[in-house]
Design a protein around this motif. Structure first.
Motif, PDB file in Angstrom:
ATOM      1  N   GLN A 169      90.626  73.258 125.873  1.00  0.00           N
ATOM      2  CA  GLN A 169      92.484  73.137 125.719  1.00  0.00           C
ATOM      3  C   GLN A 169      93.311  72.640 124.965  1.00  0.00           C
ATOM      4  OE1 GLN A 169      93.201  73.260 129.298  1.00  0.00           O
ATOM      5  NE2 GLN A 169      95.457  72.803 128.486  1.00  0.00           N
ATOM      6  N   TYR A 170      92.978  71.921 124.422  1.00  0.00           N
ATOM      7  CA  TYR A 170      94.384  71.618 123.580  1.00  0.00           C
ATOM      8  C   TYR A 170      95.490  72.914 123.127  1.00  0.00           C
ATOM      9  CZ  TYR A 170      92.920  72.291 118.657  1.00  0.00           C
ATOM     10  OH  TYR A 170      92.132  72.968 117.916  1.00  0.00           O
ATOM     11  N   LEU A 171      93.744  74.402 123.264  1.00  0.00           N
ATOM     12  CA  LEU A 171      94.667  74.855 122.217  1.00  0.00           C
ATOM     13  C   LEU A 171      95.721  75.869 123.098  1.00  0.00           C
ATOM     14  CD1 LEU A 171      91.742  76.060 119.632  1.00  0.00           C
ATOM     15  CD2 LEU A 171      93.884  75.479 119.266  1.00  0.00           C
ATOM     16  N   ILE A 172      95.376  76.271 124.492  1.00  0.00           N
ATOM     17  CA  ILE A 172      96.314  77.021 125.537  1.00  0.00           C
ATOM     18  C   ILE A 172      97.431  76.801 125.159  1.00  0.00           C
ATOM     19  CG2 ILE A 172      96.103  77.081 127.781  1.00  0.00           C
ATOM     20  CD1 ILE A 172      93.018  76.887 127.935  1.00  0.00           C
ATOM     21  N   PRO A 173      97.980  75.615 125.023  1.00  0.00           N
ATOM     22  CA  PRO A 173      99.546  75.147 125.054  1.00  0.00           C
ATOM     23  C   PRO A 173     100.005  76.926 124.196  1.00  0.00           C
ATOM     24  CG  PRO A 173      98.802  74.127 126.149  1.00  0.00           C
ATOM     25  CD  PRO A 173      97.485  74.433 125.252  1.00  0.00           C
ATOM     26  N   GLN A 174      99.193  76.452 123.068  1.00  0.00           N
ATOM     27  CA  GLN A 174      99.517  76.455 121.247  1.00  0.00           C
ATOM     28  C   GLN A 174      99.408  77.947 121.387  1.00  0.00           C
ATOM     29  OE1 GLN A 174      98.125  74.072 118.787  1.00  0.00           O
ATOM     30  NE2 GLN A 174      97.426  72.305 119.859  1.00  0.00           N
ATOM     31  N   VAL A 175      98.351  79.067 121.782  1.00  0.00           N
ATOM     32  CA  VAL A 175      98.417  80.327 121.258  1.00  0.00           C
ATOM     33  C   VAL A 175      99.429  81.366 121.518  1.00  0.00           C
ATOM     34  CG1 VAL A 175      96.894  82.613 122.060  1.00  0.00           C
ATOM     35  CG2 VAL A 175      95.939  80.193 122.790  1.00  0.00           C
ATOM     36  N   ALA A 203      89.316  75.754 117.315  1.00  0.00           N
ATOM     37  CA  ALA A 203      90.882  75.645 116.430  1.00  0.00           C
ATOM     38  C   ALA A 203      91.061  77.827 116.577  1.00  0.00           C
ATOM     39  CB  ALA A 203      90.280  75.454 114.983  1.00  0.00           C
ATOM     40  N   LEU A 204      92.387  77.711 116.069  1.00  0.00           N
ATOM     41  CA  LEU A 204      93.738  78.826 115.719  1.00  0.00           C
ATOM     42  C   LEU A 204      94.396  78.649 114.330  1.00  0.00           C
ATOM     43  CD1 LEU A 204      93.277  81.171 116.923  1.00  0.00           C
ATOM     44  CD2 LEU A 204      95.047  80.941 118.295  1.00  0.00           C
ATOM     45  N   TRP A 205      94.827  79.935 114.249  1.00  0.00           N
ATOM     46  CA  TRP A 205      95.453  79.643 112.751  1.00  0.00           C
ATOM     47  C   TRP A 205      96.269  80.990 112.724  1.00  0.00           C
ATOM     48  CZ3 TRP A 205      90.381  77.707 111.875  1.00  0.00           C
ATOM     49  CH2 TRP A 205      90.232  76.363 111.754  1.00  0.00           C
ATOM     50  N   PRO A 206      97.351  81.335 112.314  1.00  0.00           N
ATOM     51  CA  PRO A 206      97.862  82.304 112.268  1.00  0.00           C
ATOM     52  C   PRO A 206      97.742  82.444 110.668  1.00  0.00           C
ATOM     53  CG  PRO A 206      99.432  80.287 111.589  1.00  0.00           C
ATOM     54  CD  PRO A 206      97.690  79.546 112.220  1.00  0.00           C
ATOM     55  N   GLY A 207      97.971  84.501 110.995  1.00  0.00           N
ATOM     56  CA  GLY A 207      97.571  84.151 110.060  1.00  0.00           C
ATOM     57  C   GLY A 207      96.493  83.972 109.358  1.00  0.00           C
ATOM     58  N   LEU A 208      95.553  85.001 107.258  1.00  0.00           N
ATOM     59  CA  LEU A 208      94.078  84.876 107.186  1.00  0.00           C
ATOM     60  C   LEU A 208      93.972  83.116 106.684  1.00  0.00           C
ATOM     61  CD1 LEU A 208      91.665  85.691 106.637  1.00  0.00           C
ATOM     62  CD2 LEU A 208      92.109  86.053 104.321  1.00  0.00           C
ATOM     63  N   HIS A 209      93.406  82.534 107.189  1.00  0.00           N
ATOM     64  CA  HIS A 209      92.611  80.742 107.296  1.00  0.00           C
ATOM     65  C   HIS A 209      91.062  81.251 106.731  1.00  0.00           C
ATOM     66  CE1 HIS A 209      93.270  76.529 107.595  1.00  0.00           C
ATOM     67  NE2 HIS A 209      91.714  76.802 107.623  1.00  0.00           N
ATOM     68  N   ASN A 210      90.670  80.603 105.307  1.00  0.00           N
ATOM     69  CA  ASN A 210      90.010  80.838 105.268  1.00  0.00           C
ATOM     70  C   ASN A 210      88.827  79.182 104.590  1.00  0.00           C
ATOM     71  OD1 ASN A 210      90.445  80.856 102.831  1.00  0.00           O
ATOM     72  ND2 ASN A 210      90.349  83.498 102.223  1.00  0.00           N
TER      73      ASN A 210
END
Length: 682
Positions: A169-175, A203-210
């Motif tokens: 849920q916390y990600l939905i406003p941030q997508v 979790a979700l990050w902009p670009g490539l996150h490794n």
């Protein structure tokens, strides 16, 4: 024409694949864990492999770099921009052209962290519950009014095969913001533990996150231990520990239960204390490893039943009285954010199942680590502490119990006892001819009779006796004839040495005369006898349940177990007779089990299935406990023989008790022993 044969090391898995198959696809089809975040775009560098050259007669394979495709544009670009070590290839770009032996390096980590401490020396095959997936999402189109989140899901399905995704849920406003910040390229962390459950974007990050990490934590009643691990490589980035702050509410488990019962805010106070400690320890290992706590995505936690319940916010008072009912015995899946642990908001928590009311998730972790259920031999696994946890069995059947040893092994109830700390005596030897002792203290590598020891003693002090030394000094006193097999200090030896001193009606042994006088009293010996008898009686009950008269191998777990000398543990009669070469200390096996479950979710299923078939024995209800307890009061035991020990150590002949207690002491002592047995059962 037969397809090429490909062998992956160190797993040893093999299979035949058509020419042109990407090495990464071959690995995944065999269940070989090769990490890839970028989805085959050759940008993350996680999927590096090495081709082994030569003829491997054992496997009937001739492997050569000629049997793998030449570097293509994507691989050359990666090598030019990021650099690729000599001999390394990217398995997402390289294809199979012939027979191959391929090594999957254990160090394929971009921006690799320094491994500060190593918890284990075993290789754990990886299959974590969290996977990082990079995708490039189509930009919005007025003619295709599909939402940003929905287009993200479409690409995760298309590129990675993740369908029917849930979203935290916390990600939905941030997508929308994350997608635009990454110019429509994003990395999603997908969590799926159970195969039957729906995968979840956590979790979700902009670009490539490794970067993705997890923590394995063992919440002990005295100490909390933690490992920070890369989920992408399996490397232990940092390890640390701290004292459990709940000690201020009670030294042992039952005193903490009593605190909850007597104080309305007691449960909440102890829950807050342990969660704050886990959060603080997480910050510490992250700082040590240079890791952002926001990159910690998964955690596996073990602990005894009372620690388990308090961490989850469950009132433990039912565990303080028969029938010792657990609020939850199975594995627990929950959210880190609900527990306030200060890691990624979407991070998940997994807690191993508890075995019984006083045999917890820590014992399950130790069982997973040492694996009695995987072997034919009869293994005894003992975690020695205030409440000893015992597991006995093999692949056919396993039984478990707890035994109330009390705090004597940790220095409590001992006149000069203390916890392990600099200056505490940790090793003891007594000359049987002169009855003179020599010892080592924590913080010095020297024995007390060696040059330079006095300087170390002046710097550190000689402050008391820690648990491992308590075991050794009582066993050495027995081997030197200072105490009888019944544990009575022989007062007649006072004529031979000033170290035997009378105190009232009993005698004591002077171990050290200095700024702080350290003696072993008759009451100290009795406290150790009571503790070791409770443990041995529990072990004997389990052996009877399995119908065995010996064990093939013994594992001593836990911080205290790591420092016990197996020989002295057996001389004391703490454990049954066994080939001494088969008695090993295994350190924090509970923490190792947590680490295994963190890195490979298959281990979670294994221990869940194993715990369901463990037979739980409640020692308090067993009528034979009292007799086993009384027999175990003798050193090493009144009725059980110790042939393996006798072959390695010159045990004293059966001898009469010292004459200090009077002729009528035997019936009185037996009465005391029987009363003690009844107290331990209750």
């Amino acid at each position: 024409m037969t397809d090429p044969l490909v062998l992956f090391m160190p797993s040893g898995k093999r299979g035949r694949f058509p020419v042109g198959t990407p090495v990464l696809d071959a690995a995944r089809s065999l269940g070989v864990y090769v990490e890839s975040v970028c989805g085959g775009r050759a940008t993350c560098g996680r999927c590096q492999i090495v081709v082994q050259e030569g003829s491997f007669a054992k496997h009937k394979i001739v492997s050569s770099n000629d049997h793998i495709s030449a570097k293509g544009p994507k691989e050359e670009r990666y090598e030019r921009v990021r650099g690729l070590a000599e001999g390394r290839r990217l398995s997402c770009s390289a294809t199979i052209q012939g027979d191959l032996v391929i090594d999957v390096p254990q160090d394929t980590v971009i921006n690799a962290q320094v491994v500060r401490k190593s918890a284990i020396d075993r290789i754990i095959e990886r299959n974590p519950a969290v996977q990082l997936c990079y995708v490039e999402v189509d930009e919005p189109d007025m003619h295709k009014p599909l939402g940003d989140l929905d287009r993200l899901k479409v690409m995760l399905d298309k590129d990675w095969g993740w369908d029917n995704l849930l979203v935290s849920q916390y990600l939905i406003p941030q997508v929308q913001g994350i997608l635009r910040k990454g110019n429509w390229g994003v990395t999603a962390a997908i969590h799926r533990d159970l195969e039957a459950s729906r995968p979840n974007i956590i979790a979700l990050w902009p670009g490539l996150h490794n970067e993705a990490y997890g923590i394995a934590c063992d919440i002990g009643s005295t100490t909390i231990a933690m490992h920070l691990v890369s989920l992408l490589s399996g490397r232990i980035v940092a390890s640390s520990g701290m004292q459990n702050p709940q000690i201020r509410f009670g030294e042992d488990l039952m005193s903490r239960v009593s605190y909850v019962m007597m104080n309305p805010e007691g449960r909440e106070q102890m829950t807050r204390a342990v969660r704050d400690a886990v959060t603080e320890l997480t910050r510490k290992v992250c700082a040590e490893g240079g890791v952002d706590p926001g990159n910690v995505l998964d955690a596996v936690i073990v602990g005894n039943p009372i620690m388990h319940h308090l961490f989850l916010g469950i009132d433990p008072t039912e565990l303080g009285q028969a029938p010792f009912a657990l609020a939850v015995s199975g594995s627990v899946h929950t959210w880190a954010s609900d527990l306030g642990l200060g890691i990624n908001t979407g991070a998940r928590i997994y807690m191993l199942p508890c075995i019984a009311g006083h045999v917890g998730a820590d014992a399950a972790g130790a069982t997973l680590s040492e694996g009695p259920h995987r072997q034919d031999r009869m293994m005894l696994l003992v975690d020695v502490g205030t409440n000893a946890e015992i597991v006995l069995g093999n692949r056919n059947r396993i039984v478990a119990a707890s035994s109330p040893t009390g705090p004597a092994f940790e220095g409590a109830e001992i006149s000069s006892g203390q916890r392990a700390a600099p200056g505490a005596i940790e090793r003891v030897r007594i000359d049987p001819a002169t009855l003179e002792p020599r010892f080592k203290i924590i913080g010095s590598d020297l024995w007390s009779d060696e040059p330079g020891f006095d300087a170390d003693a002046e710097r550190l002090g000689i402050t008391g006796i820690c648990g491992s030394a308590i075991i050794e000094v009582v066993a050495e006193m027995f081997l030197a004839g200072i105490i009888s097999e019944d544990g009575v200090v022989d007062g007649s030896l006072a004529a031979r040495t000033h170290r035997i001193r009378q105190t009232g009606r009993t005698y004591s042994y002077l171990l050290h005369a200095g700024k702080q006088e350290i003696s072993v009293t008759q009451n100290d010996v009795r406290a150790i006898q009571l503790a070791k008898s409770a443990l041995y009686a529990g072990i004997k009950l389990l052996m009877e349940k399995l119908g065995v008269d010996h064990v093939d191998t013994i594992r001593l777990a836990g911080a205290f177990g790591s420092f016990i000398d197996p020989k002295y543990a057996m001389v004391l009669g703490l454990i049954p007779d066994c080939d001494l070469s088969e008695v090993k200390a295994v350190g924090n096996a509970a923490g190792t089990g947590a680490l295994m479950a963190l890195l490979n979710r298959d281990y979670r299923r294994e221990i869940e299935a194993t715990v369901r078939r463990i037979d739980k024995i409640e020692t308090a209800l067993e009528p034979r406990f009292q007799q086993h307890f009384v027999n175990a009061m003798a050193l090493p035991n009144k009725v059980d023989s110790f042939p393996h020990l006798a072959a390695a150590v010159a045990l004293p002949e059966h001898s009469p008790r010292g004459d200090d207690a009077g002729d009528e002491a035997t019936p009185r002592r037996r009465s005391r022993e029987e009363r003690a047995a009844r107290r331990n059962r209750s």
